[in-house]
Motif scaffolding. Structure first.
Motif, PDB file in Angstrom:
ATOM      1  N   SER A  58       0.671  -1.312  -0.170  1.00 34.52           N
ATOM      2  CA  SER A  58      -0.136  -0.190   0.157  1.00 34.52           C
ATOM      3  C   SER A  58       0.776   1.249   0.119  1.00 34.52           C
ATOM      4  CB  SER A  58      -0.795  -0.031   1.269  1.00 34.52           C
ATOM      5  OG  SER A  58      -1.662   1.141   1.236  1.00 34.52           O
ATOM      6  N   ASP A  59       1.853   1.102   0.927  1.00 33.35           N
ATOM      7  CA  ASP A  59       2.802   2.442   0.856  1.00 33.35           C
ATOM      8  C   ASP A  59       3.519   2.851  -0.442  1.00 33.35           C
ATOM      9  OD1 ASP A  59       2.072   2.670   3.455  1.00 33.35           O
ATOM     10  OD2 ASP A  59       4.031   1.855   4.214  1.00 33.35           O
ATOM     11  N   ASN A  60       3.922   1.590  -1.107  1.00 32.67           N
ATOM     12  CA  ASN A  60       4.878   1.836  -2.301  1.00 32.67           C
ATOM     13  C   ASN A  60       3.845   2.162  -3.454  1.00 32.67           C
ATOM     14  OD1 ASN A  60       7.898   1.154  -2.222  1.00 32.67           O
ATOM     15  ND2 ASN A  60       7.006  -0.284  -0.702  1.00 32.67           N
ATOM     16  N   GLN A  61       2.553   1.640  -3.289  1.00 36.12           N
ATOM     17  CA  GLN A  61       1.724   2.195  -4.346  1.00 36.12           C
ATOM     18  C   GLN A  61       1.468   3.759  -4.157  1.00 36.12           C
ATOM     19  OE1 GLN A  61      -1.348  -0.720  -3.702  1.00 36.12           O
ATOM     20  NE2 GLN A  61      -0.588  -2.121  -5.060  1.00 36.12           N
ATOM     21  N   GLN A  62       1.372   4.050  -3.097  1.00 33.64           N
ATOM     22  CA  GLN A  62       0.982   5.424  -2.933  1.00 33.64           C
ATOM     23  C   GLN A  62       2.121   6.214  -3.039  1.00 33.64           C
ATOM     24  OE1 GLN A  62      -1.897   7.098  -1.697  1.00 33.64           O
ATOM     25  NE2 GLN A  62      -0.593   8.948  -2.510  1.00 33.64           N
ATOM     26  N   TYR A  63       3.748   5.644  -3.050  1.00 32.70           N
ATOM     27  CA  TYR A  63       4.742   6.376  -3.383  1.00 32.70           C
ATOM     28  C   TYR A  63       4.650   6.731  -5.107  1.00 32.70           C
ATOM     29  CZ  TYR A  63       6.499   5.261   1.221  1.00 32.70           C
ATOM     30  OH  TYR A  63       6.623   5.259   2.720  1.00 32.70           O
ATOM     31  N   ARG A 161       7.928  22.861  -1.277  1.00 32.56           N
ATOM     32  CA  ARG A 161       6.695  22.145  -0.900  1.00 32.56           C
ATOM     33  C   ARG A 161       7.399  20.581  -1.306  1.00 32.56           C
ATOM     34  NH1 ARG A 161       4.460  25.680  -4.204  1.00 32.56           N
ATOM     35  NH2 ARG A 161       4.054  24.089  -5.776  1.00 32.56           N
ATOM     36  N   GLU A 162       7.255  19.733  -0.222  1.00 31.73           N
ATOM     37  CA  GLU A 162       7.802  18.424  -0.160  1.00 31.73           C
ATOM     38  C   GLU A 162       6.750  17.232  -0.474  1.00 31.73           C
ATOM     39  OE1 GLU A 162      10.599  18.096   3.180  1.00 31.73           O
ATOM     40  OE2 GLU A 162      12.291  18.723   1.637  1.00 31.73           O
ATOM     41  N   THR A 163       6.961  16.181  -1.102  1.00 34.38           N
ATOM     42  CA  THR A 163       6.243  14.977  -1.254  1.00 34.38           C
ATOM     43  C   THR A 163       6.984  13.839  -0.802  1.00 34.38           C
ATOM     44  OG1 THR A 163       5.064  16.411  -2.917  1.00 34.38           O
ATOM     45  CG2 THR A 163       5.042  13.809  -3.155  1.00 34.38           C
ATOM     46  N   LYS A 164       6.357  13.134  -0.120  1.00 35.62           N
ATOM     47  CA  LYS A 164       6.997  11.647   0.189  1.00 35.62           C
ATOM     48  C   LYS A 164       6.961  10.743  -0.897  1.00 35.62           C
ATOM     49  CE  LYS A 164       7.201   8.384   4.086  1.00 35.62           C
ATOM     50  NZ  LYS A 164       6.640   8.044   5.324  1.00 35.62           N
ATOM     51  N   VAL A 165       8.361  10.331  -1.263  1.00 37.72           N
ATOM     52  CA  VAL A 165       8.199   9.357  -2.557  1.00 37.72           C
ATOM     53  C   VAL A 165       9.004   7.955  -2.035  1.00 37.72           C
ATOM     54  CG1 VAL A 165       8.464  11.131  -4.133  1.00 37.72           C
ATOM     55  CG2 VAL A 165      10.532  10.420  -3.081  1.00 37.72           C
ATOM     56  N   GLY A 166       8.962   7.892  -0.689  1.00 35.47           N
ATOM     57  CA  GLY A 166       9.768   6.334  -0.250  1.00 35.47           C
ATOM     58  C   GLY A 166       9.763   6.665   1.205  1.00 35.47           C
ATOM     59  N   ASP A 167      10.077   5.648   1.804  1.00 33.26           N
ATOM     60  CA  ASP A 167      10.343   5.367   3.373  1.00 33.26           C
ATOM     61  C   ASP A 167      11.535   6.618   3.586  1.00 33.26           C
ATOM     62  OD1 ASP A 167       8.511   3.403   3.392  1.00 33.26           O
ATOM     63  OD2 ASP A 167       9.965   1.914   3.606  1.00 33.26           O
ATOM     64  N   ASP A 168      11.098   7.606   4.333  1.00 32.43           N
ATOM     65  CA  ASP A 168      12.066   8.356   4.908  1.00 32.43           C
ATOM     66  C   ASP A 168      12.541   9.428   3.621  1.00 32.43           C
ATOM     67  OD1 ASP A 168      11.484   8.093   7.478  1.00 32.43           O
ATOM     68  OD2 ASP A 168      13.078   6.283   7.595  1.00 32.43           O
ATOM     69  N   GLN A 169      11.961   9.375   2.569  1.00 32.38           N
ATOM     70  CA  GLN A 169      12.492   9.951   1.431  1.00 32.38           C
ATOM     71  C   GLN A 169      11.519  11.233   0.935  1.00 32.38           C
ATOM     72  OE1 GLN A 169      13.458   6.417  -1.077  1.00 32.38           O
ATOM     73  NE2 GLN A 169      15.250   7.745  -1.482  1.00 32.38           N
ATOM     74  N   TYR A 170      11.933  12.165   0.648  1.00 34.87           N
ATOM     75  CA  TYR A 170      11.027  13.584   0.397  1.00 34.87           C
ATOM     76  C   TYR A 170      11.584  14.091  -0.571  1.00 34.87           C
ATOM     77  CZ  TYR A 170       8.526  12.573   4.555  1.00 34.87           C
ATOM     78  OH  TYR A 170       7.772  11.878   5.769  1.00 34.87           O
ATOM     79  N   VAL A 171      11.037  14.803  -1.727  1.00 39.42           N
ATOM     80  CA  VAL A 171      11.523  15.523  -2.714  1.00 39.42           C
ATOM     81  C   VAL A 171      10.725  16.842  -2.847  1.00 39.42           C
ATOM     82  CG1 VAL A 171      12.292  13.424  -4.007  1.00 39.42           C
ATOM     83  CG2 VAL A 171      10.193  14.496  -4.487  1.00 39.42           C
ATOM     84  N   ALA A 172      11.509  18.032  -3.312  1.00 38.88           N
ATOM     85  CA  ALA A 172      10.754  19.030  -3.466  1.00 38.88           C
ATOM     86  C   ALA A 172      10.054  18.960  -4.691  1.00 38.88           C
ATOM     87  CB  ALA A 172      11.780  20.293  -3.732  1.00 38.88           C
ATOM     88  N   ASN A 173       8.681  19.540  -4.799  1.00 40.15           N
ATOM     89  CA  ASN A 173       7.831  19.231  -5.995  1.00 40.15           C
ATOM     90  C   ASN A 173       7.525  20.730  -6.411  1.00 40.15           C
ATOM     91  OD1 ASN A 173       5.990  20.567  -4.489  1.00 40.15           O
ATOM     92  ND2 ASN A 173       4.618  18.848  -4.070  1.00 40.15           N
ATOM     93  N   ASN A 174       8.501  21.735  -6.080  1.00 33.94           N
ATOM     94  CA  ASN A 174       8.312  23.192  -6.912  1.00 33.94           C
ATOM     95  C   ASN A 174       9.589  23.642  -7.176  1.00 33.94           C
ATOM     96  OD1 ASN A 174       8.245  23.376  -3.827  1.00 33.94           O
ATOM     97  ND2 ASN A 174       8.252  25.640  -4.452  1.00 33.94           N
ATOM     98  N   ILE A 175       9.703  24.862  -7.928  1.00 32.32           N
ATOM     99  CA  ILE A 175      10.984  25.485  -8.272  1.00 32.32           C
ATOM    100  C   ILE A 175      10.314  27.022  -7.998  1.00 32.32           C
ATOM    101  CG2 ILE A 175      12.465  26.092 -10.228  1.00 32.32           C
ATOM    102  CD1 ILE A 175      11.766  23.405 -11.484  1.00 32.32           C
TER     103      ILE A 175
END
Length: 295
Positions: A58-63, A161-175
């Protein structure tokens, strides 16, 4: 020697019959669902592990959905930054033409019109919005990223603005606007260059060179931003592939844990039915004995 009463005997036999029925019903349920784990009590340790695998899936499908959303946003940014890159190239060409002192007034007037149009388009691009949210304004999405009039003040919000893309992994989704252009000097310098093209003065050459330098600086920032967007997109692709692999692995283990071996289940079914039948016969035979049978 311990004496077994009729009530004790009946209790033992009923318990035995009940246990056999439970085993039989369990096998029937397994065969009807195709799963060997239908309840936590079937195998508590395996069931807990199964829940963990379901959460992993479920988590990885959400990622994966999050990654798709971030990549979609990056594509939107890339489109606008590409536009800025093209506009900057056109500005550079016009400024190089304009600095040529042999141009007549009519030619300079044409360059002025084009530079004004390009400057306006660049500012409009930087103030692009999506569903009412300004793209390049950091987290201050309700306000434009840059004023369209002098002194072209940029939005000072540089948050991401950060988005969670993995366990303890976040990426910025704006410039942010500062990421793209560095500073708003290009627009002030363009205004100065336009003024010189309209009415040349003793500072014509330095002013034109300053505008060229500012535009080249902006162009360099834009190219770096495009490179960064491409790098982020590729990194997200790799994260997505890892996430897909995680889901596949979890699904495989989950299937191994809960999938029923029908051959083994058939054996257990036969054994349970034989045991139940034997218990029932024993109970009937012993329960039917009376003192008269022993005389």
């Amino acid at each position: 020697m311990m004496r077994v009463t009729d009530s004790q005997f009946n209790a033992v036999m009923q318990r035995s019959l009940m246990d056999n029925n439970i085993r039989l019903n369990k096998v029937f349920e397994q065969m009807s669902t195709g799963k060997k784990l239908n309840h936590l009590s079937d195998d508590p340790i395996a069931s807990v592990r199964l829940e963990g695998l379901k959460k992993t899936m479920s988590d990885n499908q959400q990622y994966q959905r999050n990654i798709d959303n971030v990549q979609s946003q990056l594509t939107r940014y890339e489109t606008n930054v590409d536009t800025l890159e093209e506009l900057s190239q056109q500005v550079n060409e016009l400024l190089l033409q304009g600095i040529n002192g042999t141009l007549d007034q009519h030619s300079r007037a044409g360059i002025v019109l084009e530079l004004k149009s390009l400057k306006s388009e660049m500012l409009t691009t930087l103030n692009q919005s999506n569903d009412g949210s300004f793209l390049f304004s950091g987290t201050d999405i309700s306000n434009p990223s840059i004023d369209i009039l002098p002194p072209y003040t940029m939005n000072t919000n540089g948050d991401y603005r950060e988005t969670k893309v993995g366990d303890d992994q976040y990426v910025a989704n704006n410039i942010t606007v500062s990421d793209v252009i560095g500073s708003s000097a290009i627009f002030t310098d363009l205004d100065n260059a336009i003024a010189e093209l309209e009415v040349p003065s003793a500072t014509f050459i330095p002013t034109m060179k300053s505008a060229i330098d500012s535009n080249q600086s902006l162009h360099q920032n834009v190219l770096l931003t495009l490179t960064d967007i491409g790098s982020q997109y590729n990194s997200l692709d790799r994260l997505k592939e890892t996430s897909i692999d995680m889901v596949f692995f979890a699904e495989t283990v989950k299937t191994e844990l809960e999938a029923l071996d029908y051959a083994q289940a058939s054996v257990e079914l036969n054994q349970s039915m034989i045991a139940l039948e034997a218990t029932q016969k024993t109970f009937i035979q012993i329960a039917g004995i009376s003192l008269f049978d022993l005389i």
